[in-house]
Design an enzyme around this catalytic site. Structure first.
Site, short mmCIF file in Angstrom:
data_model
loop_
_atom_site.label_atom_id
_atom_site.label_comp_id
_atom_site.label_asym_id
_atom_site.label_seq_id
_atom_site.Cartn_x
_atom_site.Cartn_y
_atom_site.Cartn_z
N GLY A 17 0.77 -1.39 0.02
CA GLY A 17 -0.07 -0.03 -0.09
C GLY A 17 0.79 1.44 0.02
CE LYS A 23 1.58 -5.08 8.48
NZ LYS A 23 2.73 -5.28 7.77
CG ASN A 31 -3.52 -1.32 0.17
OD1 ASN A 31 -3.33 -1.78 1.42
ND2 ASN A 31 -3.72 -0.04 -0.23
CD GLU A 81 -6.14 1.19 2.07
OE1 GLU A 81 -6.00 0.90 3.45
OE2 GLU A 81 -5.65 2.30 1.39
CB ILE A 84 -8.73 -10.26 7.18
CG1 ILE A 84 -8.48 -10.02 5.66
CG2 ILE A 84 -9.30 -11.47 7.49
CD1 ILE A 84 -7.74 -11.07 5.23
CG HIS A 86 -7.87 -14.53 11.40
ND1 HIS A 86 -8.31 -15.32 12.28
CD2 HIS A 86 -6.59 -15.05 10.96
CE1 HIS A 86 -7.35 -16.41 12.46
NE2 HIS A 86 -6.43 -16.11 11.55
CE1 TYR A 93 1.83 -5.42 1.86
CE2 TYR A 93 3.24 -6.39 3.40
CZ TYR A 93 2.67 -5.36 2.84
OH TYR A 93 2.35 -4.28 3.81
NE ARG A 106 -17.26 4.94 9.25
CZ ARG A 106 -15.95 5.29 8.63
NH1 ARG A 106 -15.94 6.30 7.65
NH2 ARG A 106 -14.76 4.87 8.91
CE LYS A 109 -17.78 8.86 9.81
NZ LYS A 109 -18.74 8.75 10.87
P1 ADP Z 1 0.12 -1.43 3.29
O1 ADP Z 1 0.64 0.15 3.21
O2 ADP Z 1 1.48 -2.01 2.68
O3 ADP Z 1 -1.06 -1.87 2.81
P2 ADP Z 1 -0.52 -1.67 5.87
O4 ADP Z 1 -0.02 -1.22 7.12
O5 ADP Z 1 -1.94 -1.55 5.59
O6 ADP Z 1 0.60 -2.03 4.80
O7 ADP Z 1 -0.58 -3.58 6.56
C1 ADP Z 1 -1.19 -4.61 5.38
C2 ADP Z 1 -0.57 -5.72 5.26
O8 ADP Z 1 -0.63 -6.36 6.71
C3 ADP Z 1 -1.21 -6.72 4.27
O9 ADP Z 1 -0.85 -6.53 3.12
C4 ADP Z 1 -1.09 -8.07 4.89
O10 ADP Z 1 0.25 -8.63 4.35
C5 ADP Z 1 -0.74 -7.89 6.38
N1 ADP Z 1 -1.77 -8.25 7.32
C6 ADP Z 1 -1.66 -8.95 8.45
N2 ADP Z 1 -2.73 -8.94 9.30
C7 ADP Z 1 -3.90 -8.39 8.34
C8 ADP Z 1 -5.18 -8.40 8.58
N3 ADP Z 1 -5.82 -8.92 9.67
N4 ADP Z 1 -5.82 -7.83 7.60
C9 ADP Z 1 -5.30 -6.98 6.58
N5 ADP Z 1 -3.83 -7.46 6.36
C10 ADP Z 1 -3.14 -7.77 7.29
MG MG Z 2 -2.90 -1.07 3.56
#
Ligand code: ADP
Ligand code: MG
Length: 156
Positions: A17, A23, A31, A81, A84, A86, A93, A106, A109
């Protein structure tokens, strides 16, 4: 138009992303690639949705999804985006994410602080959990879409 396209099925690779630190906020969002984002109906409203998601041929989990505009690209690039609901041991990735969007939560915002954003997302997650327990949503968890034939690879 938020509801007209639902349920909406989508499958694609998880890409890097924009490093907006989801995170770090405790809410990672997987993404989809630009190509997958562009395949979405352009009049599918931006905002927050709920549904089901599965990574590779793993288990199907509840999810919240944001369809929005990326300020980094002067709001001309849409992003889709998926958070999940979980806890995963590792990042995923490059894996194939399959989702079905079943409900609308919604509209998009703006938030004045990251605290306000985080608490809104926590509420979205609670709302998603409630909606997804309803029969119309639950039945899509079992959809054949999530049961890929063994050995078959999917690309978008
Ligand atoms: P980015 O900017 O690269 O999307 P994020 O901080 O949004 O980074 O973290 C996304 C990544 O975290 C996902 O691509 C996936 O590999 C990992 N990930 C781990 N747990 C989850 C979760 N519960 N839902 C979505 N992504 C998760
Ligand atoms: Mg992301």
């Amino acid at each position: 138009a938020a509801m007209r396209y639902l349920p909406y099925f989508c499958r694609g690779e998880v890409v890097k992303g924009f490093g907006r630190g989801s995170k770090e906020l405790g809410i990672p969002t997987a993404n989809f690639s630009e190509q997958v984002v562009e395949s979405f109906p352009s009049d599918l409203s931006s905002g927050v949705y709920c549904g089901w998601a599965c990574v590779g041929n793993g288990d199907v989990h509840k999810m919240v999804l944001s369809i929005g505009w990326n300020p980094f690209y002067k709001n001309i690039k849409k992003s889709v985006e998926t958070h999940i609901i979980h806890t995963f041991k590792d990042d995923f990735y490059g894996e194939i994410l399959s989702i079905v969007i079943t409900g609308y939560i919604r509209s998009e915002k703006n938030f004045s602080s990251s605290e306000a954003l985080i608490s809104a997302i926590q509420e979205d997650i609670e709302e998603a959990k409630r909606q997804l327990d309803l029969p119309e949503h639950l039945k899509l968890k079992e959809d054949n879409f999530f049961h890929l034939p063994e050995g078959k690879t999917v690309s978008h």
